[in-house]
Write an enzyme that holds these catalytic residues in place. Sequence first.
Site, PDB file in Angstrom:
ATOM      1  N   ASN A 156      -5.101   6.230   1.382  1.00  0.00           N
ATOM      2  CA  ASN A 156      -4.685   4.878   1.036  1.00  0.00           C
ATOM      3  C   ASN A 156      -5.251   3.822   1.976  1.00  0.00           C
ATOM      4  O   ASN A 156      -5.802   2.807   1.548  1.00  0.00           O
ATOM      5  CB  ASN A 156      -3.155   4.847   1.116  1.00  0.00           C
ATOM      6  N   CYS A 157      -5.126   4.083   3.272  1.00  0.00           N
ATOM      7  CA  CYS A 157      -5.526   3.081   4.257  1.00  0.00           C
ATOM      8  C   CYS A 157      -7.041   3.005   4.397  1.00  0.00           C
ATOM      9  O   CYS A 157      -7.564   2.145   5.103  1.00  0.00           O
ATOM     10  CB  CYS A 157      -4.908   3.398   5.614  1.00  0.00           C
ATOM     11  N   ASP A 172       7.363   3.125   1.395  1.00  0.00           N
ATOM     12  CA  ASP A 172       7.339   1.672   1.239  1.00  0.00           C
ATOM     13  C   ASP A 172       8.462   1.134   0.356  1.00  0.00           C
ATOM     14  O   ASP A 172       8.713  -0.071   0.341  1.00  0.00           O
ATOM     15  CB  ASP A 172       6.000   1.226   0.614  1.00  0.00           C
TER      16      ASP A 172
END
Lengths: 564, 564
Positions: free
Chosen positions: A41-42, A283
């Site tokens: 993701n990052c 999240d």
Amino acid sequence: MKVLIIGGVAGGATAAARLRRLNEKAEIIVFEKSGYVSYANCGLPYYIGGIIENKKALTLQTPASFKKRFNIDVRVNSEVLSINPKERTLFIKDLQSGKTYTESYDKLILSPGAKAIKPALPGIDSDKIFTLRTVEDTFRIRECIERQKPSSAVVVGGGFIGLEMAENLIQEQIHTTLLQRSSQVMPPLDYDMACQLHAYLRSQGLDLRLNSPIASYEEMADGIKIHLKDGTALETDMVLLAIGVSPDTQLAKEAGLTLGAKDAIVVDEHLQTSDKDIYAVGDAIQVSHFVSGLEAVIPLAGPANKQGRIAADNICGRQSTYQGSQGSSIIKLFDMTCASTGLNEKTAQAAGIKYDKVINFSPSHATYYPGASDMTIKTLFDTETGRILGSQIVGFDGVDKRVDVLATAIRGGMTGYDLAELELAYAPPFSSAKDPVNMVGFVIENILEGRVKQYHWEEIKELPQDGSVTLLDVRTESEYREGALAGSINIPLDSLRENLHQIEKNKPVYVNCYSGLRSYVAFRILSELGYCCYNLSGGYGFYEYILYDKSFDDTARHGCGVKI
Amino acid sequence: MKVLIIGGVAGGATAAARLRRLNEKAEIIVFEKSGYVSYANCGLPYYIGGIIENKKALTLQTPASFKKRFNIDVRVNSEVLSINPKERTLFIKDLQSGKTYTESYDKLILSPGAKAIKPALPGIDSDKIFTLRTVEDTFRIRECIERQKPSSAVVVGGGFIGLEMAENLIQEQIHTTLLQRSSQVMPPLDYDMACQLHAYLRSQGLDLRLNSPIASYEEMADGIKIHLKDGTALETDMVLLAIGVSPDTQLAKEAGLTLGAKDAIVVDEHLQTSDKDIYAVGDAIQVSHFVSGLEAVIPLAGPANKQGRIAADNICGRQSTYQGSQGSSIIKLFDMTCASTGLNEKTAQAAGIKYDKVINFSPSHATYYPGASDMTIKTLFDTETGRILGSQIVGFDGVDKRVDVLATAIRGGMTGYDLAELELAYAPPFSSAKDPVNMVGFVIENILEGRVKQYHWEEIKELPQDGSVTLLDVRTESEYREGALAGSINIPLDSLRENLHQIEKNKPVYVNCYSGLRSYVAFRILSELGYCCYNLSGGYGFYEYILYDKSFDDTARHGCGVKI
């Protein structure tokens, strides 16, 4: 035991693997709406900028690899349409076949993540406006760049994704403008720390426009026009919308789970939701802030991964608790690094915590060894106990190390005294015998024990202009000539003792130098001799960035570079 | 108040400056035997290797600059010949004029440092044998290299100075041999961790000879011959002797101050010696080890600087205490970094502390982002409480960060559980969502809670060879084929579940992979199914370095490259 997991990235994937390691016999099924599991993701912005060259590097894990290694059934392109907590079932749609079906669970873990916020502005649904959250989004943006070769782009929003995207677009030789509604980018920093980042980003070619809220978007034949609220407009080839994320909790809401701030899922310390058989991580959940104790939504990969592990532990009977998030975060932008951990002034004030602050300006390592660069560290501490509340760092080399040391100190409940005593590993290529973090401790210690009194840049404009105070600049003459506080007199530190007669004894003396170090020595000399003194925290160098930022902003917003 | 300070580097210079900041009126005189004050001690090897190019970078501070800024009287080339504690006077010789004189004090700070150890071997006084401690030594060695252009050099001793010198000599294209009496260089590391360093140094061109004690030196017309105790000899152009330092405490001894281990000066927590008016700091004093509590001599710049500050505080009436040293240290050798903090196995055993250990093998940052490199972390923890006792790291990028985080955790009395919970700052260029330090915590937690049982490389040779145990290697076939534990069978992790029938259930299973990660997953699968298992700590990759080291040593000692 049958465990279902909604969401196969970060928290969900970690929970699945941990569950298997703790229980070889459990049936574990992961539902992931996108086509990819446990992806990087990052790393997505770096694929767009070409720093990560291989698509496959982003998507190393596959349903097949999960099956082989962990005997976990990962179903991608699988959207969970509803949760039935009473029956303990999920209703799922296979997005490729269109088929729907039901799956039962003993325990359920929600790891739905967050979704990109899209404000309801006219024209927002243009296909020239992109958001970045999934691997699919990434490939879409990359493809647009490769096929349409845009010459300009506008990034809306100056948080992590927006800034990383801006960097990567500039790396691709695309003229990039960043529009930020507020007066600063990088919300984990306070405004005064963000000013250095603003100046640096501009030096790297970013057309940064602060205080620039958007009114509407208008699609054009060969691009898209952005109308700002101030009446101006700019045209560009593509827009990357990155104004933030919000917990993706529609499913949880419909299932009747208790939601909190920003509609995040409320969990207890075991990450259990209001339904005892449903856990939630990542999240999408509300956590307690480790430092302030307040409820917060902190969407970061590190906490998500830890939470996945903890949820799995609890499901397998190990009483494992989550102690809260402290918001440790970091970003690399070109060669600059910005990092923060714990509270900043904004969050400390919102929490009603009494704090004081110190600004340190330190080289990354011994200056006689090549390659040292300076970093600015702003640290908040509790005025009663000296406990470190939070720290922000802007610099280049070695910022990541200091923020992690400070994050560890905060976790350990350490004080400024403790920072002064930390015995960190020193050799010239890595640090100084007094590490920047030790220096933070020294200054806090001096303040707590009354050996120095500070004043801050915000107070400069409130200093009386009637001659009732002395502003003393102890830098060299040439430094002073290049810019100094209005009304200040210059006596270089090394000739202060011979020139004491120039300083009136009955007036308070506001001393400054470039960084606060020489002026601290001056402060000590003067206060030992009976003067009442104040030392400018961070020095003129820190203040200069703020002045520059304020002066730049207006020009920048109406500057050239993008078609208006 | 009149304060005299013996020694003007690190501790002495820090004490002097702090004294002045706390007391503008005190008379402060610093006596420094060498010609330089507050010089860049730790930078000296890098000037010899040309990394630091400018002589002046090493000697930024001068007596004149100290006078100007701090009104401190620094007397270089000034040897204190004796201390008279009763009269509170020093007897001093000006080494340039030859004049002697007496100076009185109210308080005295001893910061004499340590001196290079020179063993009483035949030929040791040859002027082709150099030691490195002062700026003068540095210039002498640099001049020898520039004028005589040696083609070969021998470094004796594999501590910090010896290794840094070896690196810098190799940088100067000089064929360099390092002779080390014992079986490893870098004493703060345990032997198993040093093996990786040995292999790396050899790959960089160092002729490293372990277990090579020296019998004598013999000066030749065009070089110097070194006779080893094993009867062999080698000739070289110059010798750099760096077998360690010892506290330079002859003066303190003659003054009747109490000395401890290695003749180091005994001080209390306020750094006061057995004479209440005399304080001592730096490499010459005995400290208590922060972790073991035992008396220790830890000559490092960081502690020396902190002690200087604390001695000054106490002299000025602030009750400041030194909490002990933990031996945090780091060295860069070419691109490799080795670091340690707290206890290693050798010191833990000497202290009689019950410990267990974990070996972690982690990438410096997310592997999908370019530039990640692996590091090995060995961590000792208290088997009862999980408290971290010490850590050693060998790797490249990011080693300095992790050792500082661990050093901070040790200072804070943190446990393996705490490491697992640390919230460090993550972005792909800097770390992984589960930082290497978190991984250390995870493994310790798993051990403390009985979720994994380990075996260590030392135990491999003790495993029964009679078929009563199963050695299971879960790496891929190709990895296994390149080298594996004798008698081990290979079932790759991803096909373990289908091949359980190959593993006898009533025999203990000793599992290994390359790093310990895959074998941990195998361990969990097997132990959940009722097998009795042990996981090889650090994996075959860690053990391979040890095998390589043992096989290399004998060849290396009799290899070519230096005239024999």
